[in-house]
Design an enzyme around this catalytic site. Structure first.
Site, PDB file in Angstrom:
ATOM      1  NE  ARG A   1      31.318  35.010   3.045  1.00 40.49           N
ATOM      2  CZ  ARG A   1      31.312  35.810   1.978  1.00 40.49           C
ATOM      3  NH1 ARG A   1      30.190  36.112   1.371  1.00 40.49           N
ATOM      4  NH2 ARG A   1      32.442  36.320   1.513  1.00 40.49           N
TER       5      ARG A   1
ATOM      6  CB  ALA B   1      13.734  34.345  -0.339  1.00 43.51           C
ATOM      7  N   GLY B   2      15.236  31.500  -0.040  1.00 41.55           N
ATOM      8  CA  GLY B   2      15.598  30.206  -0.612  1.00 41.55           C
ATOM      9  C   GLY B   2      14.936  29.058   0.116  1.00 41.55           C
TER      10      GLY B   2
ATOM     11  CB  CYS C   1      28.295  27.298  10.697  1.00 41.55           C
ATOM     12  SG  CYS C   1      29.883  26.588  10.280  1.00 41.55           S
TER      13      CYS C   1
ATOM     14  CE  LYS D   1      28.534  23.339  14.777  1.00 42.53           C
ATOM     15  NZ  LYS D   1      29.397  23.987  15.768  1.00 42.53           N
TER      16      LYS D   1
HETATM   17  C1  UGA Z   1      28.255  30.828   8.051  1.00 50.87           C
HETATM   18  C2  UGA Z   1      28.475  32.328   8.267  1.00 50.87           C
HETATM   19  O1  UGA Z   1      27.994  33.057   7.143  1.00 50.87           O
HETATM   20  C3  UGA Z   1      29.967  32.623   8.465  1.00 50.87           C
HETATM   21  O2  UGA Z   1      30.141  33.993   8.758  1.00 50.87           O
HETATM   22  C4  UGA Z   1      30.487  31.778   9.628  1.00 50.87           C
HETATM   23  O3  UGA Z   1      31.883  31.952   9.818  1.00 50.87           O
HETATM   24  C5  UGA Z   1      30.241  30.312   9.333  1.00 50.87           C
HETATM   25  O4  UGA Z   1      28.817  30.101   9.134  1.00 50.87           O
HETATM   26  C6  UGA Z   1      30.721  29.532  10.508  1.00 50.87           C
HETATM   27  O5  UGA Z   1      30.155  29.668  11.605  1.00 50.87           O
HETATM   28  O6  UGA Z   1      31.758  28.852  10.403  1.00 50.87           O
HETATM   29  P1  UGA Z   1      28.588  29.175   5.957  1.00 50.87           P
HETATM   30  O7  UGA Z   1      28.048  28.107   6.842  1.00 50.87           O
HETATM   31  O8  UGA Z   1      29.801  28.900   5.156  1.00 50.87           O
HETATM   32  O9  UGA Z   1      28.920  30.484   6.825  1.00 50.87           O
HETATM   33  O10 UGA Z   1      27.439  29.544   4.945  1.00 50.87           O
HETATM   34  P2  UGA Z   1      26.571  30.842   4.571  1.00 50.87           P
HETATM   35  O11 UGA Z   1      27.106  31.483   3.364  1.00 50.87           O
HETATM   36  O12 UGA Z   1      26.355  31.691   5.754  1.00 50.87           O
HETATM   37  O13 UGA Z   1      25.182  30.148   4.183  1.00 50.87           O
HETATM   38  C7  UGA Z   1      24.435  29.437   5.168  1.00 50.87           C
HETATM   39  C8  UGA Z   1      23.119  29.020   4.614  1.00 50.87           C
HETATM   40  O14 UGA Z   1      22.285  30.147   4.359  1.00 50.87           O
HETATM   41  C9  UGA Z   1      23.206  28.284   3.279  1.00 50.87           C
HETATM   42  O15 UGA Z   1      22.302  27.211   3.306  1.00 50.87           O
HETATM   43  C10 UGA Z   1      22.810  29.325   2.261  1.00 50.87           C
HETATM   44  O16 UGA Z   1      22.262  28.798   1.089  1.00 50.87           O
HETATM   45  C11 UGA Z   1      21.798  30.127   3.039  1.00 50.87           C
HETATM   46  N1  UGA Z   1      21.666  31.514   2.558  1.00 50.87           N
HETATM   47  C12 UGA Z   1      22.670  32.398   2.716  1.00 50.87           C
HETATM   48  C13 UGA Z   1      20.475  31.910   1.961  1.00 50.87           C
HETATM   49  O17 UGA Z   1      19.525  31.108   1.825  1.00 50.87           O
HETATM   50  N2  UGA Z   1      20.347  33.204   1.546  1.00 50.87           N
HETATM   51  C14 UGA Z   1      21.338  34.112   1.696  1.00 50.87           C
HETATM   52  O18 UGA Z   1      21.139  35.300   1.318  1.00 50.87           O
HETATM   53  C15 UGA Z   1      22.529  33.698   2.291  1.00 50.87           C
END
Ligand code: UGA
Length: 436
Positions: free
Chosen positions: A153, A254-255, A262, A265
């Site tokens: 992440r 929630a957000g 990632c 896409k």
């Molecule tokens: C995501 C995956 O979590 C990773 O495991 C993966 O390796 C990566 O994509 C990738 O394919 O390279 P990332 O894009 O860094 O990681 O971000 P996340 O932490 O997953 O968050 C994604 C979105 O979900 C953000 O907009 C975040 O704010 C939102 N989110 C996440 C929430 O709204 N609530 C949550 O509880 C968690």
């Protein structure tokens, strides 16, 4: 081992740095001269906590170097990782141009028995095409391939690479499996779970993971809407369901909807692939629809808080990155929200601790940039928290009240206890909880 890593983006650079930290001898290649120039000069071209220390350490030890020139890659490379971008086309399919360009550039540098590892997120079947392409470019050479998706992440990338919950390796030869065991020896030694599987399975594990995470988020976001309407509290619902180990407590905040380079896409790509194979993915499609509609819902929330119409209203926007601890604004819900606000005639003044530079070329030109959160608030009608940067959860509420007349805070990340804002005499609207 002698390792080459093609691509010095968020994932590529973290991979190169961490593999060098494992003790390997790593060359990081990227075709972007400005990025490589910065790295050669000791500057990290992106914000990723912990990455600068590990780069300093491995470069100083002589185990990591940077180049734009594939001719400078030693031909005795044992393992070549491809970690280049795989952007999406309009229809959700994946643009593999950079992957195959890297294969072409790497091919002359490979020697008998080396392994090419696809770490970029690629649709099922791509690694087999890479193998085919290598066989055509270097007939008779005997090069092996592996699919090794990355699960890190942004914002926690170094930690995720060094202490992953699992490593997935798709191989079709014992030679590639052995090479991957050597690459990841420190993780095997630390008892990290490894899944050795088929190449196609490894490719699909990555898409299924991200699509499942997207689905989990759209699910909790819809539950949040129901909480707002019914008087329930979404954090408590999330905790209540998350304590069931079959559901799990992670990824239930929630957000404003999921963003980043990632999840949107990859979820779209899984939908596209499943349609190509004729199997369909209705649940995944619904997760994407819910996420897309969420932007309008968030703007509606702001409108409700500040009073319609939005035209001429001043909005202090706190946060533009897609989440905290990154400077990345790709597919950030905050960017879309700003666009809609400006379209509706609102006057947006924006602050983000890391994202402003990248935002400048992306948000509408009418948006003003502030020096800090309080500067953004001066004269505003409403404060919107769009990204969960820690500093936005510890705002000085007296200062906020000084700067915003009849103050109202729309908190799309639930950073505050509603009672705190109520006690301070600030109207407060958040996610999955009744407005105060
Ligand atoms: C995501 C995956 O979590 C990773 O495991 C993966 O390796 C990566 O994509 C990738 O394919 O390279 P990332 O894009 O860094 O990681 O971000 P996340 O932490 O997953 O968050 C994604 C979105 O979900 C953000 O907009 C975040 O704010 C939102 N989110 C996440 C929430 O709204 N609530 C949550 O509880 C968690």
């Amino acid at each position: 081992m002698r390792i080459t890593v093609s691509g010095a983006g968020y994932a590529g650079l973290v991979t190169a740095a961490c593999l060098a930290d494992f003790g390997h001898d790593v060359v990081s290649v990227d075709i972007d001269p400005s990025k490589i120039g910065m790295l050669q000069a000791g500057t990290v071209p992106m914000f990723e906590p912990g990455l600068d220390e590990i780069l300093d350490r491995t470069v100083a030890a002589g185990r990591l170097r940077f180049t734009t020139d594939y001719a400078a890659v030693p031909s005795e490379t044992e393992v070549a990782f491809i970690v280049v971008g795989t952007p999406r086309y309009e229809d959700g399919s994946v643009d593999l141009t950079h992957v195959f360009a890297a294969v072409e550039q790497l091919a002359p540098r490979l020697s008998q028995g080396s392994t090419v590892v696809v770490k970029s997120t690629v649709p099922v079947g791509t690694t087999a095409q890479v193998a085919q392409s290598l066989a055509e470019l270097r007939p008779g050479l005997g090069v092996f391939v592996a699919a090794n998706p990355e699960f890190l992440r942004q914002g926690a990338a170094v930690q995720d690479f060094l202490t992953p919950e699992r490593v997935v390796v798709g191989v079709d030869s014992p030679e590639a499996a052995d090479a991957m065991r050597l690459v990841y020896q420190p993780l095997l030694h630390a008892d990290v779970p490894f899944l050795f599987t088929t190449i196609e399975t490894a490719e699909l594990v990555k898409y299924a993971s991200n699509a499942f995470l997207s689905t989990k988020l759209s699910f909790i976001n819809e539950i949040a809407d129901l909480c707002e309407a019914s008087g329930a509290i979404v954090e408590d619902v999330a905790r209540g369901i998350g304590l069931d180990s079959r559901i799990g407590s992670g990824f239930l905040r929630a957000g404003p909807g999921f963003g980043g380079a990632c999840l949107p896409k990859d979820t779209q790509a899984l939908l596209h692939t499943s349609r190509q194979f004729g199997t369909g993915s209705r649940i995944v499609g619904a997760a994407l629809d819910v996420n897309e509609e969420r932007i309008h819902r968030m703007v509606g929330k702001i409108e409700a808080a500040v009073g319609a119409p939005l035209a001429g209203r001043r909005v202090a926007m706190l946060g533009i990155t897609f989440k905290a601890d990154t400077d990345d604004i790709r597919e950030s819900p905050a960017v879309e929200i700003v666009r809609e606000l400006v379209e509706a005639g609102a006057l947006v003044r924006l602050f983000d601790p890391q994202g402003l530079e990248r935002a400048k070329s992306v948000v509408p030109p009418q948006v003003e940039f502030a020096a800090d959160a309080y500067d953004a608030m001066t004269g505003a009608d409403c404060v919107v928290i769009a990204t969960e940067w820690k500093q936005f959860g510890t705002l000085d509420l007296d200062q906020l009240k000084d700067r915003v007349a009849n103050p109202v805070v729309v908190d799309l990340r639930n950073m505050y206890d509603p009672a705190t804002l109520a006690a301070a005499g600030i109207r407060y609207s958040s996610i999955g909880r009744r407005d105060i």
